[in-house]
Design an enzyme around this catalytic site. Structure first.
Site, PDB file in Angstrom:
ATOM      1  N   SER A   1      99.894 -33.425  73.057  1.00 52.19           N
ATOM      2  CA  SER A   1     100.686 -33.917  74.178  1.00 52.19           C
ATOM      3  C   SER A   1      99.713 -34.148  75.328  1.00 52.19           C
ATOM      4  O   SER A   1      99.063 -33.221  75.773  1.00 52.19           O
ATOM      5  CB  SER A   1     101.740 -32.895  74.572  1.00 52.19           C
ATOM      6  OG  SER A   1     102.323 -33.282  75.778  1.00 52.19           O
ATOM      7  N   ARG A   2      99.600 -35.404  75.772  1.00 50.75           N
ATOM      8  CA  ARG A   2      98.494 -35.721  76.696  1.00 50.75           C
ATOM      9  C   ARG A   2      98.794 -35.434  78.150  1.00 50.75           C
ATOM     10  O   ARG A   2      97.893 -35.131  78.896  1.00 50.75           O
ATOM     11  CB  ARG A   2      98.086 -37.188  76.522  1.00 50.75           C
ATOM     12  CG  ARG A   2      97.449 -37.391  75.183  1.00 50.75           C
ATOM     13  CD  ARG A   2      96.722 -38.689  75.048  1.00 50.75           C
ATOM     14  NE  ARG A   2      96.467 -38.867  73.634  1.00 50.75           N
ATOM     15  CZ  ARG A   2      97.209 -39.589  72.825  1.00 50.75           C
ATOM     16  NH1 ARG A   2      98.236 -40.264  73.306  1.00 50.75           N
ATOM     17  NH2 ARG A   2      96.946 -39.670  71.544  1.00 50.75           N
TER      18      ARG A   2
END
Ligand code: ATP
Ligand code: MG
Length: 580
Positions: free
Chosen positions: A441-442
């Site tokens: 999850s960036r």
């Protein structure tokens, strides 16, 4: 249709008299120049009045057209008036003069497989809705020099080659409003749940530009899924786009549905877009949401496998338009596209039928743009724009775990991270089957609460070490104590991450679970009992230390004292398990 619009044709049922003919000729000359000639043709299929055709323009002087005009006028009055409308209607009917206006009418050249080729509508624009015979609606999807390609939304049975087509001048749109909450609608916004008409407050075009950079702000508020493995290691923030990717039957839809259920009392409006799914699967999603009281804040937009490819193609855009309506009203919205691989397939079939050249895997060249312009519309709006947000959870199905196929790689590169679901994990009982190594999850990390960040600090690393170790030690029998300890710890962590469907965890429960894991409170518990043990710890904490739970939920922080209390609770509960 005559050459260069220099000649007009009048179709009549009763031949006009000399005087009428002259005034018609004057009208034609005033509109189309003095050299325009008038030709009279008898048409016995017309019941009354006459029809004047000049180039692309058609003028209808018959009872039906007059009736339509009058009906439109009365509708306008009743929409704008409040109070007694009878005198208003009487007055406007008495003073009503039928107007003369040109309708642009084209002709169908060919039709088949839900696609119609139309000529004679020179001014029609991309995305415009056209009306065919029998009120069949269609949308313009390709323009070329002398004809245009159009997808039909309804059955094409009554449309034949040679039949007429009318422009509406309107771009395809979706009715919006609060009335849609709790409802199940099709891709054009019509209800399909037999609960009656829906009151729309607005009508938004299905395609609209994504918010500009200056109208956005960074993602800073968490959108909790209630699923421990996601919220701890792959946190999602409001306004983020997180892809759920995996083979068939690996629990993709379940993650999305659990996330919707977890939004109860959290002021998040949810839109679930089903594309190309079996109608029975959509029904079971609807029933699950209804059972958990989640339909109150949810809309289902459904284009099932039985619907036409054009409906499946516009459904995500329609759902997005609806979500945008709420986002622009400063609401937080969660939208789920289930799933975009079927959406791409629908677009591929439309494109091939429209005669576009196939590219990689036979998808048209603009398939990337099609998904990027959809997903770019998710955003966290700036405070000046109301501060609303749209979080997107697109779902993509892979074949045999191949994430490097065309559509998966496209969507991976558009989104801000992915949750990769693995068949092997799923069948080994590790559900939700999130692959910790391949998922990421960036942007969500910024949105995670402090307490969660502290509690999960080493979790990912521990799990990574466990997986490595597990592979290495698969065939060796005599292991040293440290390795055994590490394996044991890893097994308990994996057991902790197993979670049933429709059982989202509250924020404090997740923190308690993670603290127990970090402090290794589960080392004397059998792997099979980990779930029950952690549940007991949370129940105990909620009963005896409710203030602690509330504090964690409200402040989102975790002090050393809190951690101590949680460890003590866990110890007390462990003592109840010593016999194991
Ligand atoms: P499809 O490819 O058909 O869309 P999917 O990937 O969306 O499938 P689901 O329909 O969500 O998968 O789930 C498949 C099956 O796995 C369902 O029967 C569901 O009940 C079960 N399942 C999903 N998640 C869990 C879970 N956490 N625990 C137990 N069973 C689960
Ligand atoms: Mg599914």
């Amino acid at each position: 249709m005559e050459n260069n619009s220099k000649s007009a044709v009048l179709y009549y049922s009763v031949r006009p008299n000399k005087e009428q003919e002259k005034s018609l000729l004057d009208f034609v000359k005033s509109k189309y120049g003095d050299d325009c000639a008038l030709k009279l043709v008898s048409d016995i299929s017309m019941k009354d009045g006459f029809r004047l055709v000049c180039g692309n323009d058609t003028y209808n002087w018959n009872k039906k057209s007059r009736y339509e005009q009058l009906k439109k006028r009365i509708n306008e009055i009743s929409a704008s008036a409040d109070g007694n409308i009878i005198p208003l209607i009487r007055e406007s009917v008495e003073n009503w003069v039928p107007s003369v206006y040109a309708e642009q009418v084209g002709t169908v050249i060919s039709v088949g497989d839900g696609i119609a080729t139309v000529s004679g509508l020179d001014e029609a624009f991309l995305g415009e809705i056209l009306i065919f015979n029998g009120n069949v609606r269609g949308m313009v999807l390709s323009l070329s020099e002398d004809k245009l390609g159009c997808v039909l939304f309804d059955s094409d049975g009554v449309v034949g080659s040679g039949s007429s087509v009318m422009r509406t001048g309107k771009i395809a749109g979706m009715p919006c409003g609060e009335g849609f909450l709790g409802r199940c609608v099709d891709a054009l916004g019509f209800p399909i749940d037999e609960k009656g008409k829906i009151e729309a407050k607005d009508y938004r075009p299905i395609e609209s530009p994504a918010p500009e950079i200056k109208d956005r702000q960074s993602v800073n508020t968490p959108l909790e899924t209630g699923i421990l493995v996601i919220d701890s290691m792959f946190p999602i923030g409001r306004g983020q786009r997180e892809l759920i990717i995996g083979d068939r039957q690996t629990g993709k839809t379940s993650i999305a549905v659990d996330t919707i259920i977890n939004q109860k009392n959290k002021n998040v409006i949810c839109v679930y877009v089903a594309v190309g799914q079996k109608a029975s699967s959509v029904k079971s999603v609807y029933e699950t949401l209804e059972k958990h009281g989640a339909m109150d804040y949810t809309v289902i937009v459904c284009a099932s496998a039985a619907d036409s490819a054009s409906m499946q193609y516009i459904a995500p855009y329609a759902g997005c338009a609806l979500a945008e309506y709420f986002m622009n009203k400063s609401e937080d919205v969660l939208i789920i596209y289930d799933d975009l691989s079927k959406h791409a397939v629908a677009y591929r079939s439309i494109s091939l039928l429209l005669g576009r050249s196939p590219g990689r895997e036979a998808y048209p060249g603009d398939v990337f743009y099609m998904h990027s312009r959809l997903l770019e519309r998710s955003a966290r709006l700036s405070e000046e724009k109301g501060g609303g947000s749209m979080t997107a959870l697109p779902i993509v199905e892979t074949k045999a775990g191949d994430v490097s196929a065309y559509i998966p790689t496209n969507i991976i590169s558009i989104t801000d991270g992915q949750l990769f679901l693995e068949t092997d994990l799923f069948y080994s009982g590790q559900r939700p089957a999130v692959n910790i190594g391949l998922s990421v999850s960036r942007v969500g990390g910024d949105a995670q609460t402090k307490a969660m960040k502290q509690a999960t600090a080493t979790l990912r690393l521990d799990l990574a070490q466990y997986r490595e170790m597990e592979i290495f030690t698969q065939f060796s029998s005599d292991l040293d104590d440290a390795t055994k300890e590490q394996l044991k710890h890893g097994q308990r962590l994996m057991a902790m991450l197993r979670q049933k469907q429709c059982a989202p965890l509250s924020h404090h429960a997740k923190i308690i679970y993670l603290v127990c894991a970090k402090e290794k409170c589960m080392k004397n518990i059998q792997t099979d009992d980990v779930g029950k043990f952690l549940c007991d710890v949370v129940v105990f904490a909620e009963k005896e230390h409710n203030d602690l739970c509330e504090r964690i939920d409200k402040s989102g922080t975790l002090t050393d004292d809190d951690r101590l209390i949680i460890t003590e609770i866990a110890e007390k509960v462990v003592n109840g398990y010593v016999e194991y």
